[in-house]
Design an enzyme around this catalytic site. Structure first.
Site, PDB file in Angstrom:
ATOM      1  NE  ARG A 166      -1.736  -5.340   6.153  1.00  0.00           N
ATOM      2  CZ  ARG A 166      -0.514  -5.879   6.100  1.00  0.00           C
ATOM      3  NH1 ARG A 166       0.483  -5.184   5.546  1.00  0.00           N
ATOM      4  NH2 ARG A 166      -0.284  -7.080   6.576  1.00  0.00           N
ATOM      5  CE  LYS A 193      -3.949  -6.038  10.753  1.00  0.00           C
ATOM      6  NZ  LYS A 193      -4.969  -6.854  10.058  1.00  0.00           N
ATOM      7  CG  HIS A 278      -8.242  -7.870   1.866  1.00  0.00           C
ATOM      8  ND1 HIS A 278      -7.085  -7.519   2.535  1.00  0.00           N
ATOM      9  CD2 HIS A 278      -8.192  -9.214   1.705  1.00  0.00           C
ATOM     10  CE1 HIS A 278      -6.381  -8.609   2.781  1.00  0.00           C
ATOM     11  NE2 HIS A 278      -7.022  -9.642   2.292  1.00  0.00           N
ATOM     12  NE  ARG A 281      -2.573  -7.647   2.577  1.00  0.00           N
ATOM     13  CZ  ARG A 281      -1.271  -7.576   2.782  1.00  0.00           C
ATOM     14  NH1 ARG A 281      -0.528  -6.871   1.958  1.00  0.00           N
ATOM     15  NH2 ARG A 281      -0.700  -8.195   3.795  1.00  0.00           N
ATOM     16  CG  HIS A 304       0.614 -11.624   4.630  1.00  0.00           C
ATOM     17  ND1 HIS A 304       0.252 -11.391   3.321  1.00  0.00           N
ATOM     18  CD2 HIS A 304      -0.528 -11.526   5.357  1.00  0.00           C
ATOM     19  CE1 HIS A 304      -1.051 -11.171   3.245  1.00  0.00           C
ATOM     20  NE2 HIS A 304      -1.542 -11.243   4.464  1.00  0.00           N
ATOM     21  CE1 TYR A 313      -6.266 -13.797   0.271  1.00  0.00           C
ATOM     22  CE2 TYR A 313      -4.484 -13.796   1.874  1.00  0.00           C
ATOM     23  CZ  TYR A 313      -5.640 -13.244   1.369  1.00  0.00           C
ATOM     24  OH  TYR A 313      -6.180 -12.135   1.959  1.00  0.00           O
TER      25      TYR A 313
END
Length: 329
Positions: A166, A193, A278, A281, A304, A313
């Site tokens: 990130r 995050k 982004h 990533r 994640h 994805y």
């Protein structure tokens, strides 16, 4: 007109008490630390928008009534705000009231109904930024100049991609977070995050044969003479690493990461509007999925927690592989 109200980061949990200024400042600092810096900035901005809207129509913003919040959401939907923005606006209002010890006006059936109607009106599909896959990244790296700025940008692009970072994680890296390994580089992410309490987790960055992220990071640090402190720093137009007013080492901002990516996308003849911070990533995850990498291993690198995001994805990356209609279309 309502009395001026505090923003979420300025509201004390013991709102009705008169704390000494020094004690109040300490409490506010801890309250700010409960959220990531980016979240605090977003909540502060959202709370200000709500406060100004309330002032315009003579509503109180703290404590706010459910009717005021519902009307605010409808007004924002009419202004074509994205569904994600509406959700964040509500979260900011909720957070402000929580810190103030006031009843949460967003926990009301009328507000929920207004939000549901707003989502139907504006739609909930997020705008997906294009993934800077390995091929795209190679094109960007080819456009970086052989200057100090170019070396920094090469290192940032390569490491950002290789670690599926990130942008907030990327700009927060210090040299002390990098540990050399015979097989590459071990990078400690101190706060993320998904790790607000700062337990930290490590990402492994292989040497690589094509992008060579470890070598590019070392080239930048050596050229810039950086031995400690922030890894990625601003470079002046004269080609010198910038220093703060107190001779401290400033970091690149998260916005600078997005600007750098867009700049090289433009140089590579790509539509920069479709790429953002982004994209690095997303590009790593997409490329790994295209090459058949295991879901769990991809999540190890990206950090994640929810596999559903990564599966999205993977589905996009493999949309045409083994397509059900490939044998007869």
């Amino acid at each position: 007109m309502p009395e001026p109200d505090n923003l979420p980061t300025e509201v004390l949990s013991d709102h009705g008490n008169n704390l000494p200024a020094e004690a109040a400042a300490i409490v506010r600092a801890y309250q700010r630390a409960s959220k990531a810096d980016a979240t605090v900035r977003a909540y502060t901005s959202d709370a200000r928008v709500f406060q100004e809207w309330c002032a315009q129509f003579s509503f109180r913003s703290l404590p706010a009534s459910p009717e005021a919040v519902a009307a605010f959401i409808v007004s924002e939907a009419e202004a074509r705000r994205a569904a994600s923005t509406l959700g964040r606006r509500l979260a900011a209002i909720r957070y402000a009231h929580k810190l103030a010890g006031a009843a949460d006006p967003t926990d009301d059936e009328g507000v929920r109904a207004a939000m549901q109607g707003a989502r139907r009106k504006v739609g909930v599909a997020p705008t997906q930024k294009a993934a800077a896959t390995a091929d795209v990244l190679a094109a960007l790296l080819m456009r970086t100049p052989d200057t100090l700025t170019g070396k920094r940008d090469r290192a940032l692009l390569a490491l950002g991609f290789a670690g599926a970072f990130r942008r907030s994680e990327l700009v927060a890296l210090d040299v002390e977070d990098l540990r050399e390994d015979p097989e590459g580089l071990r990078v400690m992410v101190r706060r993320s995050k998904v790790d607000q309490e700062g337990r930290g987790f490590e990402k492994a960055i292989p040497h690589g044969r094509f992008i060579r992220p470890v070598a590019l990071v070392r080239e930048w640090l050596d050229a810039a003479g950086i031995a400690n402190g922030p890894v990625f720093r601003p470079v002046s137009r004269s080609g010198n690493v910038r220093q703060g007013a107190d001779y401290s080492a400033p970091r690149l901002t998260t916005q600078a990461v997005a600007d750098i990516i867009k700049r090289y996308c433009t140089a590579a003849g790509l539509d920069a509007a479709t790429f953002g911070a982004h994209s690095l990533r997303a590009g790593y995850i997409t490329t790994a999925a295209e090459r058949g990498a295991d879901l769990a291993r991809i999540m190890d690198q990206s950090g994640h927690r929810d596999p559903r995001t990564v599966v999205g994805y993977i589905r996009r990356a493999n949309a045409f592989k083994g397509h059900s209609g490939s044998g007869f279309l």
